[in-house]
Design a protein around this motif. Structure first.
Motif, PDB file in Angstrom:
ATOM      1  N   GLY A 139      24.938  55.966  30.603  1.00 21.50           N
ATOM      2  CA  GLY A 139      23.910  56.597  31.426  1.00 21.50           C
ATOM      3  C   GLY A 139      24.094  56.255  32.886  1.00 21.50           C
ATOM      4  N   VAL A 140      23.498  57.066  33.743  1.00 27.01           N
ATOM      5  CA  VAL A 140      23.593  56.828  35.182  1.00 27.01           C
ATOM      6  C   VAL A 140      22.277  57.237  35.828  1.00 27.01           C
ATOM      7  N   GLY A 141      21.815  56.429  36.785  1.00 24.64           N
ATOM      8  CA  GLY A 141      20.504  56.680  37.367  1.00 24.64           C
ATOM      9  C   GLY A 141      20.469  56.431  38.862  1.00 24.64           C
ATOM     10  N   LEU A 142      19.446  56.994  39.482  1.00 27.26           N
ATOM     11  CA  LEU A 142      19.290  56.908  40.933  1.00 27.26           C
ATOM     12  C   LEU A 142      17.811  57.004  41.256  1.00 27.26           C
ATOM     13  N   LYS A 143      17.375  56.299  42.272  1.00 33.08           N
ATOM     14  CA  LYS A 143      15.994  56.418  42.733  1.00 33.08           C
ATOM     15  C   LYS A 143      15.913  57.496  43.803  1.00 33.08           C
ATOM     16  N   ARG A 144      14.994  58.452  43.595  1.00 32.63           N
ATOM     17  CA  ARG A 144      14.825  59.565  44.529  1.00 32.63           C
ATOM     18  C   ARG A 144      13.340  59.737  44.841  1.00 32.63           C
ATOM     19  N   SER A 145      13.039  60.216  46.013  1.00 33.96           N
ATOM     20  CA  SER A 145      11.660  60.546  46.363  1.00 33.96           C
ATOM     21  C   SER A 145      11.514  62.063  46.441  1.00 33.96           C
ATOM     22  N   ALA A 146      10.270  62.530  46.492  1.00 34.99           N
ATOM     23  CA  ALA A 146      10.008  63.960  46.625  1.00 34.99           C
ATOM     24  C   ALA A 146       8.705  64.148  47.388  1.00 34.99           C
ATOM     25  N   ARG A 147       8.584  65.304  48.015  1.00 41.25           N
ATOM     26  CA  ARG A 147       7.361  65.614  48.763  1.00 41.25           C
ATOM     27  C   ARG A 147       7.095  67.108  48.729  1.00 41.25           C
ATOM     28  N   ARG A 148       5.841  67.453  48.435  1.00 38.97           N
ATOM     29  CA  ARG A 148       5.429  68.856  48.510  1.00 38.97           C
ATOM     30  C   ARG A 148       5.204  69.213  49.972  1.00 38.97           C
ATOM     31  N   ILE A 149       5.905  70.224  50.448  1.00 40.32           N
ATOM     32  CA  ILE A 149       5.783  70.657  51.837  1.00 40.32           C
ATOM     33  C   ILE A 149       4.751  71.770  51.978  1.00 40.32           C
ATOM     34  N   MET A 150       4.777  72.728  51.049  1.00 40.60           N
ATOM     35  CA  MET A 150       3.784  73.809  51.113  1.00 40.60           C
ATOM     36  C   MET A 150       3.691  74.532  49.774  1.00 40.60           C
ATOM     37  N   ASP A 151       2.532  75.112  49.530  1.00 44.05           N
ATOM     38  CA  ASP A 151       2.289  76.040  48.426  1.00 44.05           C
ATOM     39  C   ASP A 151       1.801  77.345  49.025  1.00 44.05           C
ATOM     40  N   GLY A 152       2.075  78.448  48.335  1.00 39.90           N
ATOM     41  CA  GLY A 152       1.541  79.722  48.817  1.00 39.90           C
ATOM     42  C   GLY A 152       2.311  80.898  48.257  1.00 39.90           C
ATOM     43  N   PHE A 153       2.476  81.913  49.089  1.00 38.85           N
ATOM     44  CA  PHE A 153       3.196  83.124  48.699  1.00 38.85           C
ATOM     45  C   PHE A 153       4.357  83.342  49.662  1.00 38.85           C
ATOM     46  N   ILE A 154       5.442  83.841  49.118  1.00 37.80           N
ATOM     47  CA  ILE A 154       6.561  84.245  49.956  1.00 37.80           C
ATOM     48  C   ILE A 154       6.720  85.757  49.856  1.00 37.80           C
ATOM     49  N   TYR A 155       7.016  86.366  50.982  1.00 38.08           N
ATOM     50  CA  TYR A 155       7.190  87.811  51.057  1.00 38.08           C
ATOM     51  C   TYR A 155       8.669  88.109  51.177  1.00 38.08           C
ATOM     52  N   ILE A 156       9.224  88.733  50.165  1.00 37.25           N
ATOM     53  CA  ILE A 156      10.651  88.942  50.085  1.00 37.25           C
ATOM     54  C   ILE A 156      11.032  90.242  50.774  1.00 37.25           C
ATOM     55  N   LYS A 157      11.938  90.142  51.720  1.00 36.70           N
ATOM     56  CA  LYS A 157      12.476  91.318  52.390  1.00 36.70           C
ATOM     57  C   LYS A 157      13.632  91.875  51.561  1.00 36.70           C
ATOM     58  N   GLU A 158      13.639  93.161  51.357  1.00 40.71           N
ATOM     59  CA  GLU A 158      14.718  93.772  50.579  1.00 40.71           C
ATOM     60  C   GLU A 158      16.020  93.644  51.332  1.00 40.71           C
ATOM     61  N   ILE A 159      17.088  93.257  50.593  1.00 42.49           N
ATOM     62  CA  ILE A 159      18.408  93.124  51.221  1.00 42.49           C
ATOM     63  C   ILE A 159      19.438  93.910  50.443  1.00 42.49           C
TER      64      ILE A 159
END
Length: 360
Positions: free
Chosen positions: A340-360
């Motif tokens: 096995g192999v492991g690592l300590k990592r952190s995380a942070r929520r930056i934002m919640d909401g809606f994203i508006y997708i532009k057609e490409i």
């Protein structure tokens, strides 16, 4: 198109988080959604939520499940940088903590919200492995704030323990698909397929100077030679059919130059990584996992440079130095074999909401 979306930092990466239930059922539509959400064809991603480096152009799709062996399913997508591409062949070790945080915060599985700790069992569909993330809770949500330090992230944070059991051969079916040492035009290399395939070469074979800072190192003309070598191995391993298909296969394998430590009290081995053809400012977590394992196994280039000796049983830490500091990777060993192999990592929520997708 309007879709629910969250933005999270995980480790030293940033990614867009989607609940699979909020995406179209036709998965053939997903690639254009992800490319539009990131704005991958624009260097500065001004019309989306990506950035100008691979660490910011990532997408995670999380799915609720009733499987008794794990709590959620996760699929990772690497979106291109100034390239019209989406690749799901590899995965992201940094964003594992962010996926756990998202699943906890969105209550995508059952757990005791009054508890102080929780273990999230994640099945990553890219590599077909179960990953355990053990983390603290704060008021029923992922604990972001703490007094610990993670290299590459400013300030203090709470660190989660990410651990992957029995990793190896996820993409090629073999841990060392080309043997522990391969040779092409006199350049010795170790190709290790653990979580993501990584190709390691001796930086001195390319006249690279480990003491240079990021800006100085990024100007070295030898980096293009590294990219060319990566392209050769990409075709050799079958990730690209030929040179005309290389642009469609930039995520794996990644290539890294490794260096012997000049200060054994500080670190065991040094690393400089190219990701999507650009110099990485730290290292993908999968590059750290791979290098830690290779550094302990006799016969690899990494073991030659690190001069480490594997213990017989227990946890052995391998200290890896990248541009932003030194990271310790925990390797679990039983009867002289890595399990096995492991690592300590952190995380942070930056934002919640809606994203508006532009057609490409």
């Amino acid at each position: 198109m309007k879709l629910k979306c969250s933005v999270y930092r995980g480790g030293t990466s940033r990614g867009l988080m989607f609940n699979e239930a909020d995406l179209p059922k036709d998965k053939q539509l997903w690639a254009n959604i992800f490319k539009g959400a990131i704005d991958c064809v624009n260097q500065n991603a001004v019309d989306g939520l990506g950035g100008s480096i691979s660490s910011t152009n990532k997408v995670c799709v999380i799915k609720q499940t009733n499987n008794k062996n794990y709590d959620i399913e996760w699929e990772f997508y690497q979106v291109g940088v100034m390239k019209d591409s989406v690749d799901s062949k590899g995965t992201c070790g940094n964003l594992i903590a962010a996926v756990a945080a998202y699943a906890i915060n969105e209550k995508l599985f059952s757990f005791d919200s009054r508890a102080s700790n929780v273990c999230v069992r994640i099945f990553n569909t890219n590599i077909k492995k179960i990953i355990e993330v053990r983390t603290k809770l704060k008021n029923g949500e992922f604990a972001e704030i703490g007094d610990e330090i993670m290299q590459g992230v400013n300030g203090t944070c709470s660190l989660a323990n990410v651990f992957i059991k029995d990793a190896g051969g996820e993409q090629t079916k073999e841990k060392y698909p080309l043997g522990k040492i391969s040779d092409f035009n006199g350049i010795r290399a170790t190709l290790l397929d653990l979580i993501n395939p990584f190709l390691y070469v001796n930086g001195l074979d390319f006249d690279l100077d480990f003491s240079k800072n990021y800006d100085e190192f990024s100007k070295d003309l030898s980096l293009e030679k590294l990219n060319n070598l990566r392209d050769f191995y990409t075709i050799k391993l079958g990730f690209a059919e030929d040179e005309s298909k290389l642009n469609e296969n930039q995520a794996i394998p990644k290539i890294a130059a490794i260096f012997k430590s000049d200060n054994k009290e500080e670190f065991d081995i040094g690393i400089r990584v190219l990701s999507l053809r650009n110099l990485h400012k730290s290292s993908p977590a999968s590059g750290l996992y791979n290098l830690a394992v290779a550094a302990l196994e006799v016969g690899t280039l990494a073991n030659e440079l690190s001069e480490l000796k594997m213990i017989e049983n227990g946890i052995q830490d391998v200290r890896i130095k990248h541009f932003l500091g030194v990271v310790s990777v925990s390797v679990e060993i039983k009867n002289g074999k890595i399990i096995g192999v492991g690592l300590k990592r952190s995380a942070r929520r930056i934002m919640d909401g809606f994203i508006y997708i532009k057609e490409i």
